[in-house]
Every structure is written in C-alpha cells, then in structure tokens.
Write a protein that holds these residues in place. Structure first.
Motif: not given
Length: 200
Positions: A85-89, A104-118
């Motif tokens: 729901s929310r990520m804080v860098l 691991m990367a399953d749906t990649c939702g976290t990685l893609c959201l993190a990449a966007q925030h970065l």
C-alpha cells in the motif's frame, strides 16, 4: 540456495548450509556472486545497494559493506499478501545507480514500485538482483513497463521462456556453485568457505 527463512534448516536431519544468492549471488545468499557481478558490470563508485523492504536489510547491508558503497532501504506497508500500500525510502540515492537486492521475485510488484520510487528520488538507473525469479502472474509485463533497466535472476528456476518474453531479464548460471557444493560435500571439504568466494 537462499532459503526464504533460515528456520527451514531445522526440518532436515542432516547438516544444511543455506547457500545464499550470497555464495553464488546474494553470502552463498548469492552474495559473492552478486558482488562479482556488480564489480564487473558497474562502476561501484556510483552504486547504492537498496533493500526493497526491512526484512532484506541484512542481506543488502552485507553486500554494500563488502563493496564499500552506500545502502538504502524501503519501509513498506502491505494491504494484504503480494499487495503493497505504501513505501517510504530511507537513505540517499540521488544520481546513483540503484541496485535492488532480494531473495525472490514473485509478482514483482514490490520491485517495480521500489524502482518507480527510486526513479522519482533521482537515481540515474535502477537494476534488481534476485536469487529466485518466480515471476508469476503479470510479473513480466510489470518488469517490462517498470523503471528497471534489468532484472537479474539466477537459474534456480528455469528462465528461458521468461527471457524470451521480456528482454529485461538477465540470468546468472548457478550450476558451477551448486556443483562445487556437491563436490565439497562428497569429499568432506568445507562448504562454508564458499560463503565468501565464487568457485571460478
């Protein structure tokens, strides 16, 4: 290879070494191999290692410390499993090459959201290195449409079809590491030595 939880070792009645992406890729976390990959593909003076969540902070800081680079992490809140729901860098990443590391990367939702925030935080490029590329559901589409330059995975799971479907997927072969683990176990040699060096 990179057990999701180290407690899994307790289910065996023989000695178990958790071969992290560190040996091959992130302290036989795959860590020595990840470090080798990073050193040979990036100018480490411009790199920051990023954990996509607090749970991976130990893995990411270990890699960052061995490379002598900065570390950052995301604090994330989930609505439910596989939905952030929310990520804080937390950390300084501006004008750096950010390398996300995870087991691991399953749906990649976290990685893609993190990449966007970065990207929004001003990094020059974003890469991700993971041990197990499960890549289920819309993962490949998400990666393709994301700010990630590349998603680098080991071949603990077959990746041929994923590479054909998504040009951002790069695979590191772990066969040499696993072969060396088997050889060392057979001859009674130290496996833990591989936690700090790549056997090639």
């Amino acid at each position: 290879m990179d057990l999701h939880a180290s407690q899994i070792q307790g289910f065996f009645d023989v000695p178990v070494d958790n071969i992290h992406l560190g040996c091959f890729f992130l302290k036989l976390y795959a860590e020595p191999s990840a470090i080798l990959y990073i050193r040979t593909h990036f100018n480490v003076d411009n790199v920051v290692i990023v954990s996509p969540d607090a749970g991976g902070a130990k893995r990411a800081t270990s890699i960052a410390d061995r490379l002598g680079v900065d570390f950052a992490l995301f604090h994330k809140e989930r609505k439910k499993a596989n939905e952030v729901s929310r990520m804080v860098l937390v950390g300084h990443v501006r004008e750096k090459i950010a390398i996300l590391v995870d087991d691991m990367a399953d749906t990649c939702g976290t990685l893609c959201l993190a990449a966007q925030h970065l990207s929004e935080a001003g990094v020059s490029k974003v890469y991700a290195i993971v041990t197990h590329g499960i890549l289920s559901g819309n993962a490949l589409k998400s990666v393709e449409e994301s700010a990630l330059e590349k998603l680098i995975v080991t071949n603990t799971l077959p990746q041929t079809a994923n590479q054909a479907a998504c040009p951002k997927i790069e695979v590191i072969d772990i066969g040499v590491v696993l072969g060396e683990v088997i050889r060392r176990s057979h001859y009674g040699e130290s496996v833990s030595k591989l936690f700090h060096e790549v056997p090639y």
